[in-house]
Write a protein that holds these residues in place. Sequence first.
Motif, PDB file in Angstrom:
ATOM      1  N   ILE A 143       0.851  -1.191   0.000  1.00  0.00           N
ATOM      2  CA  ILE A 143       0.000   0.000   0.000  1.00  0.00           C
ATOM      3  C   ILE A 143       0.884   1.237   0.000  1.00  0.00           C
ATOM      4  O   ILE A 143       1.838   1.340   0.780  1.00  0.00           O
ATOM      5  N   SER A 144       0.589   2.178  -0.863  1.00  0.00           N
ATOM      6  CA  SER A 144       1.385   3.412  -0.972  1.00  0.00           C
ATOM      7  C   SER A 144       1.247   4.260   0.291  1.00  0.00           C
ATOM      8  O   SER A 144       0.120   4.534   0.742  1.00  0.00           O
ATOM      9  N   SER A 145       2.395   4.671   0.861  1.00  0.00           N
ATOM     10  CA  SER A 145       2.411   5.598   2.006  1.00  0.00           C
ATOM     11  C   SER A 145       1.361   5.219   3.042  1.00  0.00           C
ATOM     12  O   SER A 145       0.549   6.047   3.476  1.00  0.00           O
ATOM     13  N   PHE A 146       1.375   3.961   3.447  1.00  0.00           N
ATOM     14  CA  PHE A 146       0.275   3.417   4.243  1.00  0.00           C
ATOM     15  C   PHE A 146       0.026   4.191   5.531  1.00  0.00           C
ATOM     16  O   PHE A 146      -1.060   4.726   5.763  1.00  0.00           O
ATOM     17  N   TYR A 147       1.030   4.259   6.402  1.00  0.00           N
ATOM     18  CA  TYR A 147       0.805   4.911   7.699  1.00  0.00           C
ATOM     19  C   TYR A 147       0.408   6.373   7.533  1.00  0.00           C
ATOM     20  O   TYR A 147      -0.477   6.874   8.244  1.00  0.00           O
ATOM     21  N   ASP A 148       1.040   7.064   6.590  1.00  0.00           N
ATOM     22  CA  ASP A 148       0.713   8.475   6.373  1.00  0.00           C
ATOM     23  C   ASP A 148      -0.691   8.675   5.817  1.00  0.00           C
ATOM     24  O   ASP A 148      -1.272   9.757   5.950  1.00  0.00           O
ATOM     25  N   SER A 149      -1.250   7.644   5.190  1.00  0.00           N
ATOM     26  CA  SER A 149      -2.545   7.776   4.523  1.00  0.00           C
ATOM     27  C   SER A 149      -3.726   7.359   5.394  1.00  0.00           C
ATOM     28  O   SER A 149      -4.875   7.474   4.965  1.00  0.00           O
ATOM     29  N   ILE A 150      -3.469   6.890   6.585  1.00  0.00           N
ATOM     30  CA  ILE A 150      -4.565   6.430   7.439  1.00  0.00           C
ATOM     31  C   ILE A 150      -5.385   7.620   7.929  1.00  0.00           C
ATOM     32  O   ILE A 150      -4.861   8.545   8.567  1.00  0.00           O
ATOM     33  N   GLN A 201      -3.990  13.571  10.123  1.00  0.00           N
ATOM     34  CA  GLN A 201      -4.117  12.300   9.421  1.00  0.00           C
ATOM     35  C   GLN A 201      -2.846  11.500   9.622  1.00  0.00           C
ATOM     36  O   GLN A 201      -1.773  12.056   9.824  1.00  0.00           O
ATOM     37  N   GLY A 202      -2.973  10.184   9.541  1.00  0.00           N
ATOM     38  CA  GLY A 202      -1.801   9.324   9.595  1.00  0.00           C
ATOM     39  C   GLY A 202      -1.463   8.867  11.006  1.00  0.00           C
ATOM     40  O   GLY A 202      -1.917   9.422  12.003  1.00  0.00           O
ATOM     41  N   LEU A 203      -0.638   7.818  11.061  1.00  0.00           N
ATOM     42  CA  LEU A 203      -0.112   7.286  12.308  1.00  0.00           C
ATOM     43  C   LEU A 203       1.406   7.350  12.260  1.00  0.00           C
ATOM     44  O   LEU A 203       2.004   7.156  11.201  1.00  0.00           O
ATOM     45  N   PRO A 204       2.058   7.627  13.392  1.00  0.00           N
ATOM     46  CA  PRO A 204       3.525   7.598  13.406  1.00  0.00           C
ATOM     47  C   PRO A 204       4.025   6.175  13.233  1.00  0.00           C
ATOM     48  O   PRO A 204       3.385   5.220  13.664  1.00  0.00           O
ATOM     49  N   ILE A 205       5.174   6.044  12.584  1.00  0.00           N
ATOM     50  CA  ILE A 205       5.758   4.722  12.344  1.00  0.00           C
ATOM     51  C   ILE A 205       6.633   4.330  13.521  1.00  0.00           C
ATOM     52  O   ILE A 205       7.346   5.161  14.070  1.00  0.00           O
ATOM     53  N   ASN A 215      -3.938  -2.593  12.024  1.00  0.00           N
ATOM     54  CA  ASN A 215      -4.712  -3.825  11.838  1.00  0.00           C
ATOM     55  C   ASN A 215      -6.209  -3.575  11.975  1.00  0.00           C
ATOM     56  O   ASN A 215      -7.017  -4.152  11.238  1.00  0.00           O
ATOM     57  N   ILE A 216      -6.574  -2.716  12.920  1.00  0.00           N
ATOM     58  CA  ILE A 216      -7.993  -2.359  13.061  1.00  0.00           C
ATOM     59  C   ILE A 216      -8.471  -1.642  11.801  1.00  0.00           C
ATOM     60  O   ILE A 216      -9.570  -1.907  11.291  1.00  0.00           O
ATOM     61  N   TYR A 217      -7.636  -0.755  11.294  1.00  0.00           N
ATOM     62  CA  TYR A 217      -8.000   0.030  10.108  1.00  0.00           C
ATOM     63  C   TYR A 217      -8.261  -0.882   8.910  1.00  0.00           C
ATOM     64  O   TYR A 217      -9.177  -0.633   8.114  1.00  0.00           O
ATOM     65  N   LEU A 218      -7.479  -1.953   8.787  1.00  0.00           N
ATOM     66  CA  LEU A 218      -7.594  -2.850   7.630  1.00  0.00           C
ATOM     67  C   LEU A 218      -8.442  -4.087   7.902  1.00  0.00           C
ATOM     68  O   LEU A 218      -8.510  -4.980   7.061  1.00  0.00           O
ATOM     69  N   LYS A 219      -9.097  -4.123   9.047  1.00  0.00           N
ATOM     70  CA  LYS A 219      -9.856  -5.329   9.401  1.00  0.00           C
ATOM     71  C   LYS A 219     -10.928  -5.662   8.363  1.00  0.00           C
ATOM     72  O   LYS A 219     -11.090  -6.819   7.969  1.00  0.00           O
ATOM     73  N   ASP A 220     -11.662  -4.653   7.903  1.00  0.00           N
ATOM     74  CA  ASP A 220     -12.721  -4.920   6.924  1.00  0.00           C
ATOM     75  C   ASP A 220     -12.138  -5.396   5.594  1.00  0.00           C
ATOM     76  O   ASP A 220     -12.761  -6.204   4.889  1.00  0.00           O
ATOM     77  N   VAL A 221     -10.947  -4.912   5.245  1.00  0.00           N
ATOM     78  CA  VAL A 221     -10.287  -5.377   4.020  1.00  0.00           C
ATOM     79  C   VAL A 221      -9.913  -6.854   4.173  1.00  0.00           C
ATOM     80  O   VAL A 221     -10.171  -7.680   3.279  1.00  0.00           O
ATOM     81  N   ASP A 222      -9.305  -7.181   5.302  1.00  0.00           N
ATOM     82  CA  ASP A 222      -8.940  -8.582   5.555  1.00  0.00           C
ATOM     83  C   ASP A 222     -10.168  -9.482   5.519  1.00  0.00           C
ATOM     84  O   ASP A 222     -10.148 -10.573   4.935  1.00  0.00           O
ATOM     85  N   LEU A 263     -11.182   3.037   1.824  1.00  0.00           N
ATOM     86  CA  LEU A 263     -10.493   3.610   2.979  1.00  0.00           C
ATOM     87  C   LEU A 263      -9.507   4.703   2.582  1.00  0.00           C
ATOM     88  O   LEU A 263      -8.701   5.145   3.404  1.00  0.00           O
ATOM     89  N   GLY A 264      -9.564   5.132   1.333  1.00  0.00           N
ATOM     90  CA  GLY A 264      -8.654   6.171   0.875  1.00  0.00           C
ATOM     91  C   GLY A 264      -7.247   5.693   0.654  1.00  0.00           C
ATOM     92  O   GLY A 264      -6.289   6.484   0.730  1.00  0.00           O
ATOM     93  N   LEU A 265      -7.078   4.398   0.354  1.00  0.00           N
ATOM     94  CA  LEU A 265      -5.756   3.812   0.176  1.00  0.00           C
ATOM     95  C   LEU A 265      -5.570   3.319  -1.249  1.00  0.00           C
ATOM     96  O   LEU A 265      -6.532   2.943  -1.920  1.00  0.00           O
ATOM     97  N   ASN A 266      -4.314   3.307  -1.688  1.00  0.00           N
ATOM     98  CA  ASN A 266      -3.984   2.836  -3.036  1.00  0.00           C
ATOM     99  C   ASN A 266      -2.822   1.860  -2.975  1.00  0.00           C
ATOM    100  O   ASN A 266      -1.931   1.977  -2.122  1.00  0.00           O
ATOM    101  N   LEU A 267      -2.831   0.917  -3.904  1.00  0.00           N
ATOM    102  CA  LEU A 267      -1.683   0.037  -4.040  1.00  0.00           C
ATOM    103  C   LEU A 267      -0.544   0.768  -4.732  1.00  0.00           C
ATOM    104  O   LEU A 267      -0.762   1.664  -5.551  1.00  0.00           O
TER     105      LEU A 267
END
Length: 531
Positions: A143-150, A201-205, A215-222, A263-267
């Motif tokens: 996922i492109s810029s994953f943490y920054d895009s959350i 926006q985003g989470l610190p790495i 993981n919570i953010y991507l739960k519905d994707v999983d 979720l506003g995310l891109n590969l």
Amino acid sequence: MLALKYAIHDRLHTDYFFDFFEIEYAIEHADDLVAELIDELNDPSRYRQRPAFAYFPPKNELCDRRLIYIPIKDLTLRYAFAILLAEHFETDVHPQCFANRRARGAEANVRFTEDFITGGWARFCDWQSRCARKNNVLLRTDISSFYDSISHEYLIRAVCHHLALPPDCEFIQLLRRVLQIPVIYYSPSTGEIQGPTVTQQGLPIGDGVEGFLANIYLKDVDDAMADVSACYGRYVDDIRLFAGSRQNVLKHLEILQEQLLRLGLNLNASKTTIAENEEALSDLISRLYFDEDYTDHEDQRAGTRIQAAVDPPIWEFSRTFSRDDILKSNRDAKDFCRYLGGHQRDGSPFVDLADRRRWHIDRLHEIIAQWRGPTKHAVWLLIQSAVFAQVSAATQRRAREVLLVLLENPAVPAYSRHRLLHHLLKLREINGTKSRYVDLLSATDRRRIEALIPIYLQAHSFELNLIGLYAARVFGKSEPELRALVESHGNVRCEPIQNALENIRIFPVGEVLLPATETQDSNVEYDPSAL
């Protein structure tokens, strides 16, 4: 108290950086720190976070990462949230989500998420190895810029939905404020401290909290991928899709992209690759190596631990180097560190400490100065070579000179210089004696390091500011002398430095023995002639 224990553990063992003053105070005054935090939370609506700060370890030879250092008290609150959320979410997380899973059993007494080596990454690699034997096609992507895009709003929505909480309850309101971190940073153009700028926006790495929230953010994707019976696995944002045919992989890829876009995310198109034969597929599956960023390079038996945790087919690294080999890429630099510091399947090192040579040190010098990607590993290998008694005297001398040259060179990235000093200044227990590696250097070498303190206090780098001040403390400066140094050479507006001075005022820092890793320093023997 458990949340603080987790925060301290991650600071010491997984974070790219920690402030010695802060961590020593937290260890010695844990009860006071927790009591202060509880008092601040008596009225949750009035809770405000202290400014965090940005620092920039190398990502590769050209680019840096942007990491956020959150003050320990605020980090403790984040872990408290994570502990509560894990009670409701962990059992529902997709089994093929391998990263940042909750630690179990005795391990849960000291850390929030499971160990990288014996836990998620090893299982992720093993799962890929098994899937590769059953399927003809593999698609690898991330996922492109994953943490920054959350999105904070999407994350809050997921928490409210899965826990059946109203969005205006006190728990959610406090979570909103915790996600919005005030960050200060050095301006690269002016050198002035800018901010604080509140993250919207985003989470610190870096720590286990952010990975668990991801993981919570991507739960519905999983869950959506499980609903269509996709052979799907994920480690943070690193995703694998296996199938018996290209058609099925592409069908599941389409579903994956649809769910991410919600979720506003891109590969990341440049990192999306498909393999359709055994050789190409083997090249794409992940393997666990000794030098992955998540491992602790101070653990001298890491190679043995990895070998015991994974299936033999995963253990395939066998590249070697000679004096005449030229490092042509960041990958070469990483592989050289694997070669110099790694272990074979039987647990024996590729290169014994006694067999390290001056040309090995010259390659480490080149990597730290130029290739930078494996900085954390290369720095530790250089420190080993400079202080471990099993290393020959000639190689030790070369390593110590290179170490000092790197510390003195302003062109070397700030994080690399900080990391070198970090290892030299850390108080350790070695063979029953409390000491620091800097004690093994000659008086002349120690004076060269002490001469750098004003330069480090003036640097436009929080990690150099803090390690410079800590070096002055280790070299015997009193609290008034430290304050005078900051007044003369430091940035008086540097809040992390002011916090460090406050910790010194409350508690005479410098003699706290930081908890070691399980096998840390097991190979160190003092050479009396070096003292």
